[in-house]
Design a protein around this motif. Sequence first.
Motif, PDB file in Angstrom:
ATOM      1  N   PHE A 103      19.813  32.400  26.067  1.00 13.06           N
ATOM      2  CA  PHE A 103      20.016  32.144  24.741  1.00 13.06           C
ATOM      3  C   PHE A 103      19.463  30.630  24.718  1.00 13.06           C
ATOM      4  O   PHE A 103      18.843  30.385  23.559  1.00 13.06           O
ATOM      5  N   VAL A 104      19.601  29.841  25.641  1.00  8.10           N
ATOM      6  CA  VAL A 104      19.031  28.521  25.516  1.00  8.10           C
ATOM      7  C   VAL A 104      17.469  28.606  25.480  1.00  8.10           C
ATOM      8  O   VAL A 104      16.745  27.991  24.508  1.00  8.10           O
ATOM      9  N   PHE A 105      16.873  29.462  26.420  1.00  6.39           N
ATOM     10  CA  PHE A 105      15.318  29.575  26.597  1.00  6.39           C
ATOM     11  C   PHE A 105      14.761  30.104  24.823  1.00  6.39           C
ATOM     12  O   PHE A 105      13.833  29.839  24.671  1.00  6.39           O
ATOM     13  N   PHE A 106      15.656  31.198  24.545  1.00  9.38           N
ATOM     14  CA  PHE A 106      15.227  31.847  23.138  1.00  9.38           C
ATOM     15  C   PHE A 106      15.226  30.978  22.186  1.00  9.38           C
ATOM     16  O   PHE A 106      14.247  30.767  21.359  1.00  9.38           O
ATOM     17  N   ILE A 107      16.222  30.275  21.937  1.00 10.18           N
ATOM     18  CA  ILE A 107      16.676  29.483  20.898  1.00 10.18           C
ATOM     19  C   ILE A 107      15.639  28.116  20.847  1.00 10.18           C
ATOM     20  O   ILE A 107      14.938  27.845  19.842  1.00 10.18           O
ATOM     21  N   ILE A 108      15.403  27.554  21.978  1.00 10.17           N
ATOM     22  CA  ILE A 108      14.045  26.582  22.109  1.00 10.17           C
ATOM     23  C   ILE A 108      12.945  27.211  21.756  1.00 10.17           C
ATOM     24  O   ILE A 108      12.019  26.423  21.025  1.00 10.17           O
ATOM     25  N   ALA A 109      12.503  28.221  22.200  1.00  5.31           N
ATOM     26  CA  ALA A 109      11.144  28.757  21.992  1.00  5.31           C
ATOM     27  C   ALA A 109      11.198  29.052  20.547  1.00  5.31           C
ATOM     28  O   ALA A 109      10.258  29.004  19.995  1.00  5.31           O
TER      29      ALA A 109
END
Length: 191
Positions: A103-109
């Motif tokens: 979730f963190v990687f997706f949201i930042i990207a």
Amino acid sequence: MERQRPVADRHGRRPHRLSPAGAGPVRLAALAGWVAFAATVPNLLLQVPAGLVADTVNRRTLMLVAQAAGLIATAAVLLATATDLRATAIVLVVAAVIEGSAFVFFIIAEVGAVRDVVDEHSNPALGRIVSAAAVITDGAVPIGALAGGCLLAATSPESTAHILLIAMLAAALLCTRYLRPAPHPVTEGAS
């Protein structure tokens, strides 16, 4: 002879499949707490590394990999639950860590990808929406999880659901009020 587990107790409730037959609500609540903690920790620890990765690799590929990791974690929980695996609690916690990290990687990207597409100077209203979405995802998600846990501990689940629903509706109304684009002046002779 071995005594078999009852299908339902005297109140008609069935034992929960995620825990042994003797586990009570306290043990299930503790498991829910560990899962929530495991899902929140990556959000606190991986913001900066996710930003570095999102700035160095293809954002679309990163978003697809993050979604695939979340899908695999969810499938593992489904499989563990369907097969009545004894270590379902461990699978839940590990899947929560994987899903939280994805979730963190997706949201930042996603924020970076949207900023690549939306030109904030040519359309300020879209720029405000992008900025508001970043604030909501970076701040409201961990705060919401913390507030929800505190409310659940202090009140009943039904009261918590009502309070959170009212808060989400109020936030949606505020967002529509302050993120609405400015009206364009009407010029004479325009058809």
